[in-house]
Motif scaffolding. Structure first.
Motif, PDB file in Angstrom:
ATOM      1  N   ARG A 177       8.455  -5.832  -8.623  1.00  0.00           N
ATOM      2  CA  ARG A 177       8.057  -4.612  -7.943  1.00  0.00           C
ATOM      3  C   ARG A 177       6.845  -4.046  -8.653  1.00  0.00           C
ATOM      4  N   TRP A 178       6.048  -3.310  -7.914  1.00  0.00           N
ATOM      5  CA  TRP A 178       4.891  -2.664  -8.545  1.00  0.00           C
ATOM      6  C   TRP A 178       5.392  -1.512  -9.383  1.00  0.00           C
ATOM      7  N   ALA A 179       5.542  -1.767 -10.651  1.00  0.00           N
ATOM      8  CA  ALA A 179       5.960  -0.713 -11.575  1.00  0.00           C
ATOM      9  C   ALA A 179       5.439  -1.101 -12.939  1.00  0.00           C
ATOM     10  N   PRO A 180       5.016  -0.115 -13.749  1.00  0.00           N
ATOM     11  CA  PRO A 180       4.549  -0.484 -15.070  1.00  0.00           C
ATOM     12  C   PRO A 180       5.709  -1.076 -15.865  1.00  0.00           C
ATOM     13  N   PRO A 181       5.419  -2.001 -16.781  1.00  0.00           N
ATOM     14  CA  PRO A 181       6.517  -2.573 -17.542  1.00  0.00           C
ATOM     15  C   PRO A 181       7.181  -1.479 -18.378  1.00  0.00           C
TER      16      PRO A 181
ATOM     17  N   GLN B 273       3.740   5.673  -5.687  1.00  0.00           N
ATOM     18  CA  GLN B 273       3.531   5.686  -7.146  1.00  0.00           C
ATOM     19  C   GLN B 273       2.419   6.658  -7.531  1.00  0.00           C
ATOM     20  N   LYS B 274       1.757   7.231  -6.535  1.00  0.00           N
ATOM     21  CA  LYS B 274       0.639   8.141  -6.769  1.00  0.00           C
ATOM     22  C   LYS B 274      -0.396   7.507  -7.702  1.00  0.00           C
TER      23      LYS B 274
ATOM     24  N   THR C  22      -6.367   6.718   1.609  1.00  0.00           N
ATOM     25  CA  THR C  22      -7.590   7.464   1.293  1.00  0.00           C
ATOM     26  C   THR C  22      -7.422   8.938   1.660  1.00  0.00           C
ATOM     27  N   ARG C  23      -6.602   9.221   2.694  1.00  0.00           N
ATOM     28  CA  ARG C  23      -6.338  10.627   3.038  1.00  0.00           C
ATOM     29  C   ARG C  23      -5.591  11.341   1.918  1.00  0.00           C
ATOM     30  N   GLU C  24      -4.773  10.577   1.182  1.00  0.00           N
ATOM     31  CA  GLU C  24      -4.027  11.162   0.058  1.00  0.00           C
ATOM     32  C   GLU C  24      -4.927  11.354  -1.155  1.00  0.00           C
TER      33      GLU C  24
ATOM     34  N   LEU D 164       0.837  -1.210   0.000  1.00  0.00           N
ATOM     35  CA  LEU D 164       0.000   0.000   0.000  1.00  0.00           C
ATOM     36  C   LEU D 164       0.871   1.259   0.000  1.00  0.00           C
ATOM     37  N   GLU D 165       1.965   1.226   0.766  1.00  0.00           N
ATOM     38  CA  GLU D 165       2.840   2.408   0.803  1.00  0.00           C
ATOM     39  C   GLU D 165       3.482   2.649  -0.550  1.00  0.00           C
TER      40      GLU D 165
END
Ligand code: CDP
Length: 460
Positions: A234-238, A24-25, A61-63, A18-19
């Protein structure tokens, strides 16, 4: 995720995820059920072990990130309490979202296990109106007792049942796709899949995530692409695939890259045009081409960009091709391009050229060696000097130049480009060398297209 307070490493992993999403906004996070091993309504809010995860949800959700939690079979008692305490939306059923032009149906996935009759029956009973009322009034101790009974009988049943009974039935997914979704994304069965399923005269896509708990599997959507990530990525677009084409002047880079980009539907980066525009700006300002300090100052302040079609703009205005390709600019560009601060000023613009594109065909002198060292495919185009000069002359007959003059100009430029200390013209390691002397444009394009097709397929 199957989170529970007694397994802090699972909580930590989910919090990291989640962080990372917050960093990654991302616009939204959809959690497709079984986030919790057993959610017991308000009582679970007070579970100390779950607190870091709930806090991470709240931070998202605060962001302003939209967080949706769908019911799974372990956490179908999630409700208003999570919305009030963490600002997430809780949805009991399925959710269809539009991602770009794709209609994507998000669901837990257990509804497609239609061969598991006992499971489906239990599912209906547990979530019936009467039972929901009972759950809402039952004291936490009773809920805990029921949950642990359900969990242990579920694990006994899982061991006893054959996989074929518990797995997703494609026909059930096809029926859902037929109602108007392009993609179904789900989890539940713990084995990842990414398949096309026929539905009448079109096909739909089924993406099944493996369990996050043991593999980190998840799905990401970015730049028009929905991608299933499996273990440990890692969570990143290819990365955008890049074809880097280098070679001396007149080797055919421009025509090949233009034709390739058109054929593949990719963007094109003409890095030479950027150096040419820089040289033009230097000429317009009356700078001496050996005044390294003045050129470095210009590199700091110049407003050089690429517009959405890949054309170079200088101070916000597109620069005409005739000006960029004029003999005056052609003679000035090579000394200017040898200045390290000029090269580093143009690096970021080049690297960003592929952002948001399906792919990028980049041509120049240092595409594979410096700008895109991780390019999917590197090509070095070459041809004998006389032949390159003859091609150049045929391209610009109106300039009244002789073949000898063009040969001399190209030789000088090639020498300078190859001898300079920073990012000289070289055959990068691993580059495929194509000599274009006996190949016409279509043949070169055909070869490069076949090579990139192979590379992309192997990468998958
Ligand atoms: O079209 P042509 O091959 O004649 O040249 P270009 O690609 O427009 O590049 C013009 C000049 O810019 C080259 O001769 C190099 O001096 C410089 N250049 C460079 O240094 N690095 C690049 N990646 C591209 C061009």
């Amino acid at each position: 995720m199957h989170l529970h307070g007694g397994a802090p490493e699972g909580i930590e992993r989910a919090v990291d995820f989640l962080e990372d999403a917050a960093r990654q906004k991302v616009d939204a996070v959809f959690l497709l059920g079984d986030v919790f091993r057993a959610w017991l309504g308000r009582a679970s809010l007070r579970d100390e072990g779950l607190r870091p995860f709930l806090e991470a949800l709240r931070n998202l959700t605060r962001e302003g990130i939209w967080v949706v939690m769908l019911h799974g079979n372990h956490d179908f008692l999630m409700g208003d309490e999570l919305m009030e305490s963490c600002g997430v939306d809780v949805i009991a059923g399925r959710l269809q979202v539009s991602l770009g032009d794709q209609r994507v149906l998000l669901t837990h996935g257990d509804r497609y296990c239609v061969r598991d009759i006992d499971y489906q029956r239990l599912h209906r009973v547990l979530r019936s109106r009467a039972m929901r009322w009972l759950w809402s009034i039952a004291p936490p101790a009773v809920l805990r007792w029921v949950a642990s009974g359900l969990l242990s009988s579920a694990s006994r049943a899982t061991v006893a049942k054959p996989m074929s009974v518990m797995s997703i039935v494609d026909e059930a997914v096809q029926a859902e796709l037929a109602e108007g979704a392009d993609v179904v994304v789900c989890g539940h069965v713990h084995a990842a899949r990414d398949d096309r399923l026929d539905i009448g005269d079109r096909s739909g896509r089924l993406v099944v995530m493996a369990d996050f708990e043991t593999t980190g599997s998840h799905v990401g959507y970015d730049d028009g692409r929905l991608v299933l990530f499996s273990a440990d990525t890692r969570w990143a677009p290819p990365p955008t695939p890049v074809i880097a084409i280098d070679g001396p002047a007149g080797s055919g880079k421009s025509s090949v890259s233009r034709a390739l980009a058109r054929r593949l539907g990719w963007a094109r980066l003409d890095s030479g045009a950027l150096y040419r525009a820089f040289a033009l700006a230097a000429i317009d300002r009356g700078l001496a081409l050996d005044d390294v300090q003045a050129l470095s100052d210009l590199a700091e302040e110049i407003d050089l960009r690429l517009d959405s079609t890949g054309r170079v703009t200088l101070d916000g205005r597109a620069v005409k091709d005739e000006r960029l390709r004029s003999p005056e600019v052609s003679a000035a560009v090579s000394p200017v391009a040898a200045v390290p601060s000029v090269r580093s000023a143009l690096l970021g613009i080049q690297r960003r050229a592929g952002t948001g594109q399906a792919g990028l065909v980049a041509e120049g002198r240092d595409m594979a060696s410096v700008v895109f060292p991780d390019a999917t495919l590197a090509i070095y185009l070459d041809a004998p000097l006389e032949q390159r000069a003859a091609r150049r002359l045929a391209q610009n007959p109106s300039e009244g130049l002789t073949l000898e003059a063009v040969v001399a100009a190209l030789r000088e430029r090639d020498d300078r480009d190859s001898r300079r200390a920073t990012a000289p013209l070289t055959r990068a390691e691993g580059a495929v060398i194509l000599n274009t002397s006996d190949l016409d444009l279509d043949q070169v394009v055909e070869r490069v297209a076949a090579l990139i097709g192979d590379r992309i397929l192997t990468a998958r």
